[in-house]
Design a protein around this motif. Structure first.
Motif, PDB file in Angstrom:
ATOM      1  N   GLY A  46       0.837  -1.192   0.000  1.00  0.00           N
ATOM      2  CA  GLY A  46       0.000   0.000   0.000  1.00  0.00           C
ATOM      3  C   GLY A  46       0.875   1.246   0.000  1.00  0.00           C
ATOM      4  N   GLU A  47       0.252   2.413  -0.159  1.00  0.00           N
ATOM      5  CA  GLU A  47       1.003   3.663  -0.290  1.00  0.00           C
ATOM      6  C   GLU A  47       1.912   3.944   0.912  1.00  0.00           C
ATOM      7  OE1 GLU A  47       0.215   8.456  -0.654  1.00  0.00           O
ATOM      8  OE2 GLU A  47      -1.377   7.095  -1.292  1.00  0.00           O
ATOM      9  N   LEU A  48       1.360   3.878   2.129  1.00  0.00           N
ATOM     10  CA  LEU A  48       2.179   4.151   3.312  1.00  0.00           C
ATOM     11  C   LEU A  48       3.164   3.012   3.564  1.00  0.00           C
ATOM     12  CD1 LEU A  48       2.971   6.040   5.566  1.00  0.00           C
ATOM     13  CD2 LEU A  48       1.069   5.118   6.934  1.00  0.00           C
ATOM     14  N   GLU A  49       2.743   1.781   3.318  1.00  0.00           N
ATOM     15  CA  GLU A  49       3.676   0.655   3.444  1.00  0.00           C
ATOM     16  C   GLU A  49       4.887   0.876   2.540  1.00  0.00           C
ATOM     17  OE1 GLU A  49       0.858  -3.227   4.359  1.00  0.00           O
ATOM     18  OE2 GLU A  49       1.023  -2.518   2.289  1.00  0.00           O
ATOM     19  N   ALA A  50       4.635   1.285   1.306  1.00  0.00           N
ATOM     20  CA  ALA A  50       5.717   1.521   0.346  1.00  0.00           C
ATOM     21  C   ALA A  50       6.609   2.679   0.799  1.00  0.00           C
ATOM     22  CB  ALA A  50       5.147   1.795  -1.041  1.00  0.00           C
ATOM     23  N   GLU A  51       6.016   3.740   1.355  1.00  0.00           N
ATOM     24  CA  GLU A  51       6.813   4.873   1.843  1.00  0.00           C
ATOM     25  C   GLU A  51       7.754   4.436   2.963  1.00  0.00           C
ATOM     26  OE1 GLU A  51       5.314   9.027   2.145  1.00  0.00           O
ATOM     27  OE2 GLU A  51       3.368   8.010   1.983  1.00  0.00           O
ATOM     28  N   ILE A  52       7.244   3.607   3.857  1.00  0.00           N
ATOM     29  CA  ILE A  52       8.064   3.112   4.964  1.00  0.00           C
ATOM     30  C   ILE A  52       9.185   2.228   4.429  1.00  0.00           C
ATOM     31  CG2 ILE A  52       8.058   1.599   6.993  1.00  0.00           C
ATOM     32  CD1 ILE A  52       5.134   2.650   7.490  1.00  0.00           C
ATOM     33  N   MET A  53       8.820   1.269   3.581  1.00  0.00           N
ATOM     34  CA  MET A  53       9.817   0.341   3.039  1.00  0.00           C
ATOM     35  C   MET A  53      10.858   1.082   2.201  1.00  0.00           C
ATOM     36  SD  MET A  53       9.107  -2.592   4.341  1.00  0.00           S
ATOM     37  CE  MET A  53      10.261  -3.591   3.403  1.00  0.00           C
ATOM     38  N   ASP A  54      10.429   2.063   1.396  1.00  0.00           N
ATOM     39  CA  ASP A  54      11.379   2.832   0.575  1.00  0.00           C
ATOM     40  C   ASP A  54      12.457   3.476   1.438  1.00  0.00           C
ATOM     41  OD1 ASP A  54      10.200   2.242  -1.865  1.00  0.00           O
ATOM     42  OD2 ASP A  54       9.070   4.120  -1.971  1.00  0.00           O
ATOM     43  N   ARG A  55      12.052   4.046   2.551  1.00  0.00           N
ATOM     44  CA  ARG A  55      13.031   4.683   3.427  1.00  0.00           C
ATOM     45  C   ARG A  55      13.976   3.658   4.037  1.00  0.00           C
ATOM     46  NH1 ARG A  55       9.062   7.893   2.575  1.00  0.00           N
ATOM     47  NH2 ARG A  55       9.297  10.140   2.809  1.00  0.00           N
ATOM     48  N   LEU A  56      13.435   2.570   4.532  1.00  0.00           N
ATOM     49  CA  LEU A  56      14.291   1.560   5.161  1.00  0.00           C
ATOM     50  C   LEU A  56      15.229   0.912   4.140  1.00  0.00           C
ATOM     51  CD1 LEU A  56      11.685   0.010   7.608  1.00  0.00           C
ATOM     52  CD2 LEU A  56      13.589   1.546   8.159  1.00  0.00           C
ATOM     53  N   TRP A  57      14.746   0.675   2.920  1.00  0.00           N
ATOM     54  CA  TRP A  57      15.624   0.139   1.874  1.00  0.00           C
ATOM     55  C   TRP A  57      16.722   1.140   1.532  1.00  0.00           C
ATOM     56  CZ3 TRP A  57      10.705  -1.645  -1.035  1.00  0.00           C
ATOM     57  CH2 TRP A  57      10.428  -2.988  -0.725  1.00  0.00           C
ATOM     58  N   ALA A  58      16.379   2.412   1.422  1.00  0.00           N
ATOM     59  CA  ALA A  58      17.364   3.436   1.066  1.00  0.00           C
ATOM     60  C   ALA A  58      18.394   3.633   2.181  1.00  0.00           C
ATOM     61  CB  ALA A  58      16.667   4.761   0.751  1.00  0.00           C
ATOM     62  N   TRP A  59      17.945   3.638   3.418  1.00  0.00           N
ATOM     63  CA  TRP A  59      18.850   3.875   4.542  1.00  0.00           C
ATOM     64  C   TRP A  59      19.768   2.700   4.808  1.00  0.00           C
ATOM     65  CZ3 TRP A  59      14.446   5.978   8.159  1.00  0.00           C
ATOM     66  CH2 TRP A  59      14.075   7.266   7.721  1.00  0.00           C
ATOM     67  N   GLN A  60      19.345   1.507   4.482  1.00  0.00           N
ATOM     68  CA  GLN A  60      20.145   0.295   4.681  1.00  0.00           C
ATOM     69  C   GLN A  60      20.659   0.149   6.115  1.00  0.00           C
ATOM     70  OE1 GLN A  60      23.167   0.100   1.643  1.00  0.00           O
ATOM     71  NE2 GLN A  60      21.672  -0.027   0.009  1.00  0.00           N
ATOM     72  N   ARG A  61      19.776   0.466   7.036  1.00  0.00           N
ATOM     73  CA  ARG A  61      20.086   0.312   8.468  1.00  0.00           C
ATOM     74  C   ARG A  61      18.769   0.252   9.220  1.00  0.00           C
ATOM     75  NH1 ARG A  61      18.530   4.811  10.899  1.00  0.00           N
ATOM     76  NH2 ARG A  61      18.641   6.809   9.816  1.00  0.00           N
ATOM     77  N   PRO A  62      18.781  -0.321  10.413  1.00  0.00           N
ATOM     78  CA  PRO A  62      17.555  -0.304  11.224  1.00  0.00           C
ATOM     79  C   PRO A  62      17.192   1.129  11.598  1.00  0.00           C
ATOM     80  CG  PRO A  62      19.131  -1.923  12.069  1.00  0.00           C
ATOM     81  CD  PRO A  62      19.852  -1.094  11.042  1.00  0.00           C
ATOM     82  N   ALA A  63      15.889   1.385  11.727  1.00  0.00           N
ATOM     83  CA  ALA A  63      15.420   2.727  12.074  1.00  0.00           C
ATOM     84  C   ALA A  63      14.188   2.627  12.956  1.00  0.00           C
ATOM     85  CB  ALA A  63      15.095   3.520  10.812  1.00  0.00           C
TER      86      ALA A  63
ATOM     87  N   GLU B  92      13.708  -5.186  16.609  1.00  0.00           N
ATOM     88  CA  GLU B  92      14.318  -5.505  17.897  1.00  0.00           C
ATOM     89  C   GLU B  92      14.216  -4.276  18.778  1.00  0.00           C
ATOM     90  OE1 GLU B  92      19.129  -5.078  18.248  1.00  0.00           O
ATOM     91  OE2 GLU B  92      18.369  -6.566  16.847  1.00  0.00           O
ATOM     92  N   LYS B  93      14.066  -4.539  20.051  1.00  0.00           N
ATOM     93  CA  LYS B  93      13.866  -3.470  21.024  1.00  0.00           C
ATOM     94  C   LYS B  93      15.182  -2.724  21.240  1.00  0.00           C
ATOM     95  CE  LYS B  93      10.368  -2.389  23.803  1.00  0.00           C
ATOM     96  NZ  LYS B  93       9.241  -1.640  23.322  1.00  0.00           N
ATOM     97  N   ALA B  94      15.104  -1.397  21.250  1.00  0.00           N
ATOM     98  CA  ALA B  94      16.249  -0.532  21.550  1.00  0.00           C
ATOM     99  C   ALA B  94      15.749   0.493  22.565  1.00  0.00           C
ATOM    100  CB  ALA B  94      16.764   0.145  20.292  1.00  0.00           C
ATOM    101  N   GLY B  95      15.936   0.217  23.836  1.00  0.00           N
ATOM    102  CA  GLY B  95      15.366   1.072  24.878  1.00  0.00           C
ATOM    103  C   GLY B  95      13.857   0.894  24.879  1.00  0.00           C
ATOM    104  N   ARG B  96      13.135   1.987  24.718  1.00  0.00           N
ATOM    105  CA  ARG B  96      11.664   1.910  24.698  1.00  0.00           C
ATOM    106  C   ARG B  96      11.104   1.811  23.293  1.00  0.00           C
ATOM    107  NH1 ARG B  96       9.835   6.922  27.893  1.00  0.00           N
ATOM    108  NH2 ARG B  96       7.868   6.249  27.014  1.00  0.00           N
ATOM    109  N   ALA B  97      11.957   1.960  22.283  1.00  0.00           N
ATOM    110  CA  ALA B  97      11.500   1.966  20.897  1.00  0.00           C
ATOM    111  C   ALA B  97      11.876   0.657  20.189  1.00  0.00           C
ATOM    112  CB  ALA B  97      12.118   3.139  20.145  1.00  0.00           C
TER     113      ALA B  97
END
Length: 131
Positions: free
Chosen positions: A7-24, A60-65
């Motif tokens: 979906g549109e928002l799913e794709a926006e989220i995935m696009d960022r994570l794919w581009a950043w190539q790191r957990p966020a 994976e959990k990192a503190g509270r996030a």
């Protein structure tokens, strides 16, 4: 495995994570999306959780996030969509022919190189260029 188009928002989220190539974190994703349009933190958090449950993201959990990262690459996603589209065709050879008739010369060269690599063949086929 059938690949459903994101979906549109799913794709926006995935696009960022794919581009950043790191957990966020969701906060990082929200802040980046909000540069172009407004979206609520809770909305992105819900969609990230849905993507996690669907198997698109690991977390994976990192503190509270939660830190989210893709399970599959953008290329695996795209290949799955292409495979599913071809699988829907009644006449696969005709569908493939129509596809190669409309792609650019650059995409044709990339396709030729991919076919050669998949076959373990290093020589270009007539009409194709060496990769």
């Amino acid at each position: 495995m059938h690949v459903r188009r994101l979906g549109e928002l799913e794709a926006e989220i995935m696009d960022r994570l794919w581009a950043w190539q790191r957990p966020a974190t969701v906060r990082e994703v929200v802040d980046d999306i909000n540069r172009g349009r407004r979206v609520a933190y809770t909305t992105v958090m819900t969609v990230a959780d849905i993507l996690h449950r669907k198997g698109w993201l690991r977390r994976e959990k990192a503190g509270r996030a939660w830190l989210y990262e893709p399970v599959r690459s953008r290329e695996e996603y795209t290949a799955g969509l292409m495979r599913d589209a071809l699988g829907d065709s009644q006449d696969r050879p005709a569908a493939l022919l129509r596809f190669v008739e409309v792609i650019s010369d650059e995409d044709m060269d990339a396709l030729d190189a991919a076919l050669r690599a998949a076959r373990g063949d290093q020589e270009p086929h007539p009409g194709g260029s060496a990769a």
